[in-house]
Motif scaffolding. Structure first.
Motif, PDB file in Angstrom:
ATOM      1  N   GLU A 201       0.902  -1.195   0.109  1.00  0.00           N
ATOM      2  CA  GLU A 201       0.200   0.189  -0.031  1.00  0.00           C
ATOM      3  C   GLU A 201       0.750   1.140   0.006  1.00  0.00           C
ATOM      4  OE1 GLU A 201      -3.106   2.011  -0.591  1.00  0.00           O
ATOM      5  OE2 GLU A 201      -3.492  -0.212  -0.179  1.00  0.00           O
ATOM      6  N   ALA A 202       0.497   2.321  -1.045  1.00  0.00           N
ATOM      7  CA  ALA A 202       1.563   3.514  -1.148  1.00  0.00           C
ATOM      8  C   ALA A 202       0.860   4.342  -0.351  1.00  0.00           C
ATOM      9  CB  ALA A 202       1.265   3.922  -2.554  1.00  0.00           C
ATOM     10  N   ASP A 203      -0.396   4.800  -0.067  1.00  0.00           N
ATOM     11  CA  ASP A 203      -1.076   5.710   0.866  1.00  0.00           C
ATOM     12  C   ASP A 203      -0.819   5.675   2.188  1.00  0.00           C
ATOM     13  OD1 ASP A 203      -3.562   6.475   2.252  1.00  0.00           O
ATOM     14  OD2 ASP A 203      -3.310   7.834   0.903  1.00  0.00           O
ATOM     15  N   VAL A 204      -0.336   6.424   3.057  1.00  0.00           N
ATOM     16  CA  VAL A 204       0.300   6.367   4.385  1.00  0.00           C
ATOM     17  C   VAL A 204      -0.894   6.060   5.271  1.00  0.00           C
ATOM     18  CG1 VAL A 204       1.160   7.608   6.254  1.00  0.00           C
ATOM     19  CG2 VAL A 204       2.003   7.998   3.939  1.00  0.00           C
ATOM     20  N   THR A 205      -2.123   6.577   5.169  1.00  0.00           N
ATOM     21  CA  THR A 205      -3.267   6.338   6.080  1.00  0.00           C
ATOM     22  C   THR A 205      -3.871   5.147   5.560  1.00  0.00           C
ATOM     23  OG1 THR A 205      -3.799   8.749   6.039  1.00  0.00           O
ATOM     24  CG2 THR A 205      -5.521   7.151   6.626  1.00  0.00           C
ATOM     25  N   ARG A 206      -3.841   4.539   4.463  1.00  0.00           N
ATOM     26  CA  ARG A 206      -4.418   3.128   4.159  1.00  0.00           C
ATOM     27  C   ARG A 206      -3.525   2.262   4.623  1.00  0.00           C
ATOM     28  NH1 ARG A 206      -8.403   0.115   4.000  1.00  0.00           N
ATOM     29  NH2 ARG A 206      -8.570  -1.376   2.430  1.00  0.00           N
ATOM     30  N   LYS A 207      -2.240   2.484   4.472  1.00  0.00           N
ATOM     31  CA  LYS A 207      -1.198   1.535   5.071  1.00  0.00           C
ATOM     32  C   LYS A 207      -1.224   1.198   6.420  1.00  0.00           C
ATOM     33  CE  LYS A 207       3.771   0.364   4.511  1.00  0.00           C
ATOM     34  NZ  LYS A 207       4.928   0.995   3.802  1.00  0.00           N
ATOM     35  N   GLU A 208      -1.425   2.404   7.345  1.00  0.00           N
ATOM     36  CA  GLU A 208      -1.745   2.174   8.641  1.00  0.00           C
ATOM     37  C   GLU A 208      -3.068   1.391   9.090  1.00  0.00           C
ATOM     38  OE1 GLU A 208      -2.416   5.451  12.477  1.00  0.00           O
ATOM     39  OE2 GLU A 208      -1.201   5.785  10.779  1.00  0.00           O
ATOM     40  N   GLU A 209      -4.160   1.491   8.270  1.00  0.00           N
ATOM     41  CA  GLU A 209      -5.218   0.843   8.396  1.00  0.00           C
ATOM     42  C   GLU A 209      -5.086  -0.570   8.211  1.00  0.00           C
ATOM     43  OE1 GLU A 209      -7.991   2.816   6.034  1.00  0.00           O
ATOM     44  OE2 GLU A 209      -8.505   4.481   6.898  1.00  0.00           O
ATOM     45  N   LYS A 210      -4.378  -0.764   7.172  1.00  0.00           N
ATOM     46  CA  LYS A 210      -3.955  -2.210   6.934  1.00  0.00           C
ATOM     47  C   LYS A 210      -3.317  -3.103   7.849  1.00  0.00           C
ATOM     48  CE  LYS A 210      -4.915  -2.797   1.810  1.00  0.00           C
ATOM     49  NZ  LYS A 210      -4.332  -3.194   0.571  1.00  0.00           N
ATOM     50  N   ASN A 211      -2.033  -2.088   8.354  1.00  0.00           N
ATOM     51  CA  ASN A 211      -1.230  -2.702   9.378  1.00  0.00           C
ATOM     52  C   ASN A 211      -2.284  -3.234  10.578  1.00  0.00           C
ATOM     53  OD1 ASN A 211       1.390  -3.124  10.339  1.00  0.00           O
ATOM     54  ND2 ASN A 211       0.706  -1.635  11.894  1.00  0.00           N
ATOM     55  N   GLU A 212      -3.280  -2.388  11.025  1.00  0.00           N
ATOM     56  CA  GLU A 212      -3.926  -2.779  11.994  1.00  0.00           C
ATOM     57  C   GLU A 212      -4.782  -4.097  11.759  1.00  0.00           C
ATOM     58  OE1 GLU A 212      -6.281   0.507  13.181  1.00  0.00           O
ATOM     59  OE2 GLU A 212      -4.867   1.875  13.913  1.00  0.00           O
ATOM     60  N   LEU A 213      -5.419  -3.945  10.514  1.00  0.00           N
ATOM     61  CA  LEU A 213      -6.263  -5.351   9.967  1.00  0.00           C
ATOM     62  C   LEU A 213      -5.333  -6.297   9.944  1.00  0.00           C
ATOM     63  CD1 LEU A 213      -8.213  -3.587   7.117  1.00  0.00           C
ATOM     64  CD2 LEU A 213      -9.150  -4.342   9.341  1.00  0.00           C
ATOM     65  N   MET A 214      -3.877  -6.431   9.480  1.00  0.00           N
ATOM     66  CA  MET A 214      -3.218  -7.524   9.563  1.00  0.00           C
ATOM     67  C   MET A 214      -2.881  -7.993  10.903  1.00  0.00           C
ATOM     68  SD  MET A 214      -2.040  -9.000   6.834  1.00  0.00           S
ATOM     69  CE  MET A 214      -0.699  -9.844   7.947  1.00  0.00           C
ATOM     70  N   GLN A 215      -2.817  -7.110  11.993  1.00  0.00           N
ATOM     71  CA  GLN A 215      -2.622  -7.309  13.298  1.00  0.00           C
ATOM     72  C   GLN A 215      -3.963  -8.380  13.559  1.00  0.00           C
ATOM     73  OE1 GLN A 215      -1.779  -4.123  15.607  1.00  0.00           O
ATOM     74  NE2 GLN A 215       0.399  -3.584  14.773  1.00  0.00           N
ATOM     75  N   LYS A 216      -5.020  -7.662  13.281  1.00  0.00           N
ATOM     76  CA  LYS A 216      -6.432  -8.284  13.674  1.00  0.00           C
ATOM     77  C   LYS A 216      -6.416  -9.882  13.063  1.00  0.00           C
ATOM     78  CE  LYS A 216     -11.270  -7.337  13.986  1.00  0.00           C
ATOM     79  NZ  LYS A 216     -12.298  -6.498  13.283  1.00  0.00           N
ATOM     80  N   LEU A 217      -5.805  -9.944  11.769  1.00  0.00           N
ATOM     81  CA  LEU A 217      -6.106 -11.125  11.187  1.00  0.00           C
ATOM     82  C   LEU A 217      -5.153 -12.326  11.671  1.00  0.00           C
ATOM     83  CD1 LEU A 217      -6.829 -12.602   8.463  1.00  0.00           C
ATOM     84  CD2 LEU A 217      -4.644 -11.807   7.529  1.00  0.00           C
ATOM     85  N   THR A 218      -3.690 -11.718  12.094  1.00  0.00           N
ATOM     86  CA  THR A 218      -2.746 -12.874  12.461  1.00  0.00           C
ATOM     87  C   THR A 218      -3.353 -13.191  13.874  1.00  0.00           C
ATOM     88  OG1 THR A 218      -0.839 -11.220  11.535  1.00  0.00           O
ATOM     89  CG2 THR A 218      -0.407 -12.739  13.288  1.00  0.00           C
ATOM     90  N   LYS A 219      -4.236 -12.210  14.833  1.00  0.00           N
ATOM     91  CA  LYS A 219      -4.525 -12.685  16.111  1.00  0.00           C
ATOM     92  C   LYS A 219      -5.488 -13.655  15.951  1.00  0.00           C
ATOM     93  CE  LYS A 219      -6.522 -10.632  20.348  1.00  0.00           C
ATOM     94  NZ  LYS A 219      -7.435  -9.478  20.772  1.00  0.00           N
ATOM     95  N   ALA A 220      -6.493 -13.446  14.813  1.00  0.00           N
ATOM     96  CA  ALA A 220      -7.754 -14.560  14.716  1.00  0.00           C
ATOM     97  C   ALA A 220      -7.056 -15.779  14.182  1.00  0.00           C
ATOM     98  CB  ALA A 220      -8.349 -13.889  13.754  1.00  0.00           C
TER      99      ALA A 220
END
Length: 357
Positions: A201-220
């Protein structure tokens, strides 16, 4: 209905496997909601317990400690006979061990060791070792779960073990041959990781959102939360995976979800009715309304206030040496009532039982 739930569309008539899939999805969603609510109530109750109940409990323990210290003083007095002193020594050992081991009153160790044939620390070490070994063997034989890290003196290790049991019970059930349940989760995780990974992801805001989603995904994924992986796939890729599953794959998914339903049901049951030595906070302090919670707290406060009052009155009475002698005589003539109770681990290892806290 929550649009993020991976429900198979009912526009066409569903076969049995598809209907079962939807049933499991709805059931897990319902259980997760209830578990979250129960956990929220328990955490709120813990805060109030610390503020309203724990101070009363500590005062009662103070009284019980003063009782042991009073008996210790009396043992040094010439007024009492050797028989009475032996009786008081036995009381000191019984009450002292309880207060030290279960209420944390380590300052009573010198008093206890004065009358004990074996020092408290040696007894505690032996009892803890025996209890730990017993529970490790019991959990291994009953659930197939290794509990080598269990330490009854470390409450976090006990809670960690309690989290493993629901999953172990569900996995002990016979399930469909060939259903590689880990593989089902791994496949979903890999697919979602490609979509949600922030590196692309190039967009900084979107990249931060995806980082949180990846943490959530990994936790699940690490928690083997298959339901959450399916929900995230529906929410972030717009696909309900089961729609494209063949019959064999759908059966494998249903088996995975069936086991998760069982895990959630066991987890909820343990929250509402935990085993010893864990406290049943939900039953004693939680409720369906603020009024019910207030009533339960008022009831518990009344119980502890009455208990405290009785302890204070009793301590005042036995300050008089004649009253203490009458008390000792009454204890000699008091016949214990025999009652049959179901076997519990705490019957074998008293250190497991929380003393009413």
């Amino acid at each position: 209905m929550d649009k993020t739930l991976p429900i198979i569309s009912q526009q066409a008539k569903l076969n049995d496997a598809q209907a079962t899939f939807n049933t499991y999805i709805l059931k897990i969603s319902e259980l997760k909601t209830e578990i979250a609510e129960v956990e929220k109530q328990i955490e709120a109750a813990k805060v109030r317990i610390d503020q309203e109940i724990t101070p009363l409990q500590e005062q009662v323990i103070d009284c019980r400690q003063a009782y042991v210290e009073r008996l210790d003083e009396a043992c040094e007095m010439f007024y009492y006979s050797m028989y009475e002193k032996r009786q008081m020594m036995a009381m000191i050992l019984e009450e002292g061990f309880t207060l030290i081991s279960q209420a944390g009153r380590k300052q009573l160790k010198p008093v206890y060791d004065k009358y004990a044939t074996t020092p408290y620390d040696a007894q505690e070490q032996e009892a803890n070792q025996a209890a730990n070994e017993f529970i490790r063997d019991f959990v291994k034989d009953s659930f197939g779960v290794e509990a080598n890290e269990l330490d009854l003196e470390d409450w976090d290790s006990f809670k960690e073990l309690s989290k493993k049991l629901p999953k172990a019970v569900s996995e002990s059930e016979v399930f469909l041959a060939g259903a590689d349940l880990k593989k089902q989760s791994r496949t979903l995780y890999t697919h979602l990781a490609k979509t949600l990974h922030p590196d692309a992801e190039a967009d900084v805001t979107r990249k931060e959102e995806k980082n949180e989603l990846m943490q959530k995904l990994t936790k699940a994924y690490k928690a083997n939360d298959f339901f959450e992986l399916l929900r995230m796939q529906t929410q972030y890729t717009g696909k309900a995976a089961a729609l494209k599953l063949d019959e064999e794959q759908l059966e494998a998914y249903n088996e995975t979800l069936r086991r998760q339903v069982m895990e959630q049901e066991i987890q909820l049951k343990m929250l509402k009715n935990p085993p010893e030595p864990m406290l049943n906070i939900y039953a004693d302090y939680c409720g369906n309304s603020a009024e019910e919670v207030a009533q339960k707290f008022a009831k518990q406060r009344a119980v502890w206030l009455e208990d405290l009052h009785q302890h204070v009155v009793f301590l005042r009475e036995i300050e008089d040496r004649y009253a203490l002698r009458r008390y000792l005589r009454s204890m000699r003539h008091e016949k214990p009532q025999k009652t049959e109770e179901p076997f519990a681990l705490s019957d074998v290892f008293p250190i497991l039982k929380f003393w009413g806290l």
